[in-house]
Write a protein that holds these residues in place. Structure first.
Motif, PDB file in Angstrom:
ATOM      1  N   THR A   6       0.813  -1.215   0.000  1.00  0.00           N
ATOM      2  CA  THR A   6       0.000   0.000   0.000  1.00  0.00           C
ATOM      3  C   THR A   6       0.848   1.268   0.000  1.00  0.00           C
ATOM      4  OG1 THR A   6      -0.228  -0.135   2.404  1.00  0.00           O
ATOM      5  CG2 THR A   6      -2.037  -1.031   1.059  1.00  0.00           C
ATOM      6  N   SER A  11      -2.266   6.177  -4.989  1.00  0.00           N
ATOM      7  CA  SER A  11      -3.641   6.168  -4.489  1.00  0.00           C
ATOM      8  C   SER A  11      -4.637   6.753  -5.485  1.00  0.00           C
ATOM      9  CB  SER A  11      -3.731   6.926  -3.160  1.00  0.00           C
ATOM     10  OG  SER A  11      -3.333   8.271  -3.315  1.00  0.00           O
ATOM     11  N   HIS A  14      -4.479   3.370  -8.084  1.00  0.00           N
ATOM     12  CA  HIS A  14      -4.500   2.075  -7.394  1.00  0.00           C
ATOM     13  C   HIS A  14      -3.618   1.055  -8.103  1.00  0.00           C
ATOM     14  CE1 HIS A  14      -7.649   3.908  -5.098  1.00  0.00           C
ATOM     15  NE2 HIS A  14      -8.366   4.075  -6.186  1.00  0.00           N
ATOM     16  N   ASN A  42      -4.780   4.096   0.103  1.00  0.00           N
ATOM     17  CA  ASN A  42      -4.745   2.766  -0.511  1.00  0.00           C
ATOM     18  C   ASN A  42      -5.380   1.717   0.392  1.00  0.00           C
ATOM     19  OD1 ASN A  42      -3.566   3.314  -3.037  1.00  0.00           O
ATOM     20  ND2 ASN A  42      -1.574   3.533  -2.065  1.00  0.00           N
ATOM     21  N   HIS A  45      -9.093   1.881   0.024  1.00  0.00           N
ATOM     22  CA  HIS A  45      -9.507   1.233  -1.226  1.00  0.00           C
ATOM     23  C   HIS A  45      -9.388  -0.290  -1.110  1.00  0.00           C
ATOM     24  CE1 HIS A  45      -9.002  -0.153  -5.427  1.00  0.00           C
ATOM     25  NE2 HIS A  45     -10.034   0.647  -5.591  1.00  0.00           N
TER      26      HIS A  45
END
Length: 92
Positions: A6, A11, A14, A42, A45
C-alpha cells in the motif's frame, strides 16, 4: 485488511506506479503526497478489494497488482491506437 504494497501504490490509480522517497510519494500524474497519507488512502480502497484478502500472501498481492498494472497499460495502448486511427480517419 492486507497492507502489502500500500505504501508503493499510487492512491489515484490504485496501481504500482509512482515512487516513494522517504516521507513523500510521487504520483504518476505529478502530484506529491505525504507517503503515509497515500498508504492510508490505498488501505481504504483495499478494504473493498475482493481479490486481496487479509490472508493473501504478499507475493500473491504483488502478482495481482502487477497484473492490474499490465492490464491498465494494455488498455492505455489500445486507447492510443484507437485515437490515432480516429485522427487519421478525420484528417486523412
Amino acid at each position: 485488511m492486507n497492507a502489502a504494497y500500500t505504501s508503493q501504490m499510487d492512491s489515484n490509480t490504485h496501481l504500482l506506479e509512482g515512487k516513494r522517497e522517504a516521507d513523500k510519494f510521487y504520483c504518476a500524474n505529478g502530484d506529491v503526497l505525504q507517503a503515509d497519507f497515500n498508504a492510508a488512502l490505498n488501505l481504504l480502497h483495499r478494504y473493498s478489494d475482493q481479490e486481496i484478502t487479509l490472508y493473501t500472501p504478499h507475493k500473491e498481492v504483488r502478482r495481482v497488482l502487477l497484473a492490474r498494472s499490465s492490464g491498465a497499460t494494455e488498455r492505455q495502448g489500445a486507447r492510443v491506437a484507437r485515437d490515432q486511427n480516429l485522427l487519421s480517419t478525420v484528417c486523412g
